[in-house]
Design a protein around this motif. Structure first.
Motif, short mmCIF file in Angstrom:
data_model
loop_
_atom_site.label_atom_id
_atom_site.label_comp_id
_atom_site.label_asym_id
_atom_site.label_seq_id
_atom_site.Cartn_x
_atom_site.Cartn_y
_atom_site.Cartn_z
N GLY A 23 0.11 3.64 -0.07
CA GLY A 23 0.35 4.84 0.04
C GLY A 23 -0.12 5.86 -1.29
N ARG A 24 0.76 7.13 -1.33
CA ARG A 24 -0.07 7.90 -2.55
C ARG A 24 0.50 7.46 -3.82
NH1 ARG A 24 2.26 14.00 -0.02
NH2 ARG A 24 0.80 13.91 1.72
N HIS A 26 -0.83 4.78 -4.52
CA HIS A 26 -1.80 3.88 -4.89
C HIS A 26 -1.49 2.42 -5.27
CE1 HIS A 26 -4.50 7.42 -4.96
NE2 HIS A 26 -3.55 7.99 -6.05
N ARG A 27 -0.33 2.06 -4.71
CA ARG A 27 0.32 0.71 -4.62
C ARG A 27 0.63 0.32 -3.18
NH1 ARG A 27 3.70 0.36 -9.33
NH2 ARG A 27 4.21 -1.53 -8.42
N GLY A 28 0.92 -0.77 -2.92
CA GLY A 28 1.51 -1.35 -1.59
C GLY A 28 2.87 -0.72 -1.30
N GLU A 29 3.15 -0.15 -0.18
CA GLU A 29 4.48 0.43 0.11
C GLU A 29 4.89 0.01 1.43
OE1 GLU A 29 3.21 4.90 -2.01
OE2 GLU A 29 3.59 4.66 0.26
N LEU A 30 6.37 -0.12 1.44
CA LEU A 30 6.88 -0.36 2.73
C LEU A 30 7.67 0.87 3.13
CD1 LEU A 30 8.12 -2.73 4.59
CD2 LEU A 30 9.96 -2.91 3.03
N TRP A 31 7.23 0.90 4.60
CA TRP A 31 7.91 2.32 5.33
C TRP A 31 8.68 1.79 6.37
CZ3 TRP A 31 6.42 7.53 4.59
CH2 TRP A 31 5.64 7.85 3.52
N GLN A 32 9.64 2.80 6.87
CA GLN A 32 10.19 2.60 7.98
C GLN A 32 9.89 3.77 9.03
OE1 GLN A 32 14.64 3.06 7.46
NE2 GLN A 32 14.58 5.12 7.76
N PHE A 33 9.91 3.36 10.36
CA PHE A 33 9.14 4.39 11.41
C PHE A 33 10.45 5.58 11.67
CE2 PHE A 33 6.17 0.95 12.56
CZ PHE A 33 5.08 1.72 12.62
N ASP A 34 11.60 5.19 11.63
CA ASP A 34 12.76 6.14 12.27
C ASP A 34 14.10 6.25 11.41
OD1 ASP A 34 13.89 8.14 13.80
OD2 ASP A 34 14.39 6.71 15.45
N LEU A 39 10.50 3.18 1.85
CA LEU A 39 11.46 2.67 1.37
C LEU A 39 11.47 2.23 -0.15
CD1 LEU A 39 12.42 0.69 4.59
CD2 LEU A 39 13.32 2.53 3.86
N ARG A 40 10.31 1.53 -0.33
CA ARG A 40 9.94 1.36 -1.74
C ARG A 40 8.38 0.89 -1.83
NH1 ARG A 40 12.69 -2.93 0.95
NH2 ARG A 40 14.55 -2.30 0.03
N VAL A 41 8.13 0.80 -3.07
CA VAL A 41 6.79 0.61 -3.75
C VAL A 41 6.96 -0.92 -4.12
CG1 VAL A 41 5.17 0.90 -5.55
CG2 VAL A 41 6.20 2.65 -4.63
N LEU A 42 5.78 -1.62 -3.57
CA LEU A 42 5.80 -3.18 -3.72
C LEU A 42 5.27 -3.44 -5.09
CD1 LEU A 42 4.39 -3.90 -0.28
CD2 LEU A 42 6.57 -3.95 -0.95
N ASP A 43 5.33 -4.58 -5.70
CA ASP A 43 5.10 -5.16 -6.95
C ASP A 43 3.57 -5.28 -6.73
OD1 ASP A 43 7.58 -4.87 -8.09
OD2 ASP A 43 8.27 -6.94 -7.69
N GLY A 44 3.07 -5.37 -7.96
CA GLY A 44 1.65 -5.80 -7.95
C GLY A 44 0.65 -4.69 -8.00
N GLU A 45 -0.90 -5.38 -7.90
CA GLU A 45 -1.91 -4.35 -7.60
C GLU A 45 -1.85 -3.74 -6.14
OE1 GLU A 45 -3.98 -3.55 -10.05
OE2 GLU A 45 -2.67 -4.17 -11.37
N PRO A 46 -2.77 -2.95 -5.64
CA PRO A 46 -2.79 -2.39 -4.33
C PRO A 46 -3.28 -3.85 -3.64
CG PRO A 46 -3.77 -0.99 -5.99
CD PRO A 46 -3.46 -2.08 -6.85
N PRO A 47 -2.74 -4.05 -2.41
CA PRO A 47 -3.25 -4.97 -1.58
C PRO A 47 -4.49 -4.64 -0.91
CG PRO A 47 -1.30 -3.95 -0.54
CD PRO A 47 -1.44 -3.10 -1.71
N ARG A 48 -5.02 -5.85 -0.71
CA ARG A 48 -6.19 -5.85 0.28
C ARG A 48 -5.78 -6.44 1.48
NH1 ARG A 48 -10.79 -9.30 -2.64
NH2 ARG A 48 -12.20 -8.39 -0.85
N ALA A 49 -4.82 -7.02 1.60
CA ALA A 49 -4.36 -7.66 2.75
C ALA A 49 -2.85 -7.80 2.97
CB ALA A 49 -4.80 -9.11 3.12
N LEU A 50 -2.25 -7.44 4.30
CA LEU A 50 -0.81 -7.51 4.59
C LEU A 50 -0.49 -8.25 5.62
CD1 LEU A 50 -0.21 -3.50 3.86
CD2 LEU A 50 0.64 -5.37 2.24
N GLY A 51 0.42 -8.73 5.76
CA GLY A 51 1.12 -9.24 7.03
C GLY A 51 2.61 -9.67 6.89
#
Length: 374
Positions: A23-24, A26-34, A39-51
């Protein structure tokens, strides 16, 4: 859901509540739809893969510095991490409950770990893993080598079966994509060019075979959630919609560059295709008709990075232009009976005052007047 990218990665949780991207911050971010919120910024460098795991309780991230993490979705706490700077992960996938993590590492290496203790369960040597997929049901791990698919048992570490693909003469002996059906009973194996196969996950037998001479290179493939159809993305600027039971094949064209993402909606009624041209096209999977086409990104939409939300209200995309975008899917709200009557109406419409109206009473009853252009 999992995604591998050189741009902005995305992942959508199977419970329909969350998604992850960059997200804005420039780190990994966890979002909710509704309601839609970060919700939160994830630890670490920006991810190149997520699952996400299939139960949506855990999220795997992999960054360019070689660090792989498994995060608890509810708390954001890091459950497990692994660092390998010389072998950064290009793709990550968690099993159903997030107990095992599989990664495609640089150099065509595949590795699987147990999350609770970090033990390596399987490692496929360099240059031997061209494609890989975790079974959604029974601890199986499929690996595609040069013209061969193998299924490993992660509980015992034993090889369950090896299936050499019956490739036609002249077809490159390389497996370019693997995917399990939702019930884990079948495996899709796409050859690099022209051919694709459906294998029995129990013993590796070939159940169905597709031969598409016009194909240049299959880069991605997936089963529909109901298991009835298969989508394949091709470098020939098109996708294929294959129904193995009756051998129906529809070619879905119109892109101007190679395809890198195909994704079904949760009800299997829609297919999104996208690729290096930055266009996203929405298709009716029963008729193969194009329903919508729009420019989503200035750069390409890379592997796996266009996905529907589970409720079908949104399409999420990530591009090599550095943007992740959430697209609202407009839905028809009028009743089926009204739409049927309108579609059957063939009367001419004429200008009456400031509105356009149908000339016949049978059409006028259901029609909504359209304001005339000034």
């Amino acid at each position: 859901a999992a995604a591998q990218t050189d741009g902005i990665p995305i992942a959508v949780a199977a419970d329909g509540r969350h998604f992850a991207t960059i997200g804005r911050s420039h780190r990994g971010e966890l979002w909710q739809f509704d309601p839609l919120q970060m919700l939160r910024v994830l630890d670490g460098e920006p991810p190149r893969a997520l699952g996400f795991s299939a139960d949506a309780q855990r999220l795997a991230t992999a960054s360019a510095d070689g660090v792989i993490r498994v995060v608890d979705v509810g708390s954001g706490a890091t459950i497990w991490q692994h660092a390998a700077k010389t072998e950064p992960a290009l793709y990550v996938e968690l099993d159903h409950r997030g107990r095992r993590l599989a990664a495609a590492l640089s150099g065509s290496i595949a590795q699987v770990w147990a999350v609770h203790d970090g033990k390596s369960l399987l490692r496929v040597p360099r240059d031997e893993a061209r494609a890989q997929a975790l079974s959604p049901s029974d601890g199986g791990f499929a690996v595609g080598k040069d013209g061969v698919v193998q299924l490993w048992d992660l509980d015992s570490g034993a090889l369950r079966w090896t299936s050499p693909l019956p490739l036609a003469a002249g077809v490159p002996a390389r497996v370019s994509a693997l995917a399990f059906s939702a019930d884990g009973r079948r495996v899709l194996a796409a050859a690099q060019q022209r051919e694709a196969f459906v294998l029995d996950a129990g013993d590796g037998r070939v159940l169905h075979r597709l031969d598409e001479p016009a194909s240049i290179q299959f880069s991605v493939g997936s089963f529909s959630p109901d298991g009835q159809q298969i989508a394949l993305g091709d470098a020939a600027k098109s996708s294929l919609l294959w129904r193995p039971q009756d051998e129906r094949v529809l070619q879905l064209g119109g892109h101007t560059a190679a395809l890198r993402a195909v994704s079904f909606s949760a009800d299997s009624a829609l297919l999104a295709s996208s690729g290096f041209d930055g266009e996203i096209k929405i298709w009716d999977t029963q008729a193969g008709e194009l329903l919508e086409s729009f420019s989503a990104h200035d750069g390409g939409v890379l592997r796996g990075n266009a996905r529907f939300s589970i409720d079908g209200r949104y399409l999420l995309s990530g591009g090599s232009d550095g943007a992740a975008r959430l697209w609202a899917m407009a839905a028809e709200a009028r009743a089926d009976e009204i739409l049927t009557r309108l579609l059957r109406c063939r009367a001419p419409w004429t200008l009456k005052g400031v509105t356009l109206r149908p000339d016949t009473p049978r059409c006028a009853a259901d029609a909504t007047p359209v304001p005339a252009e000034p």
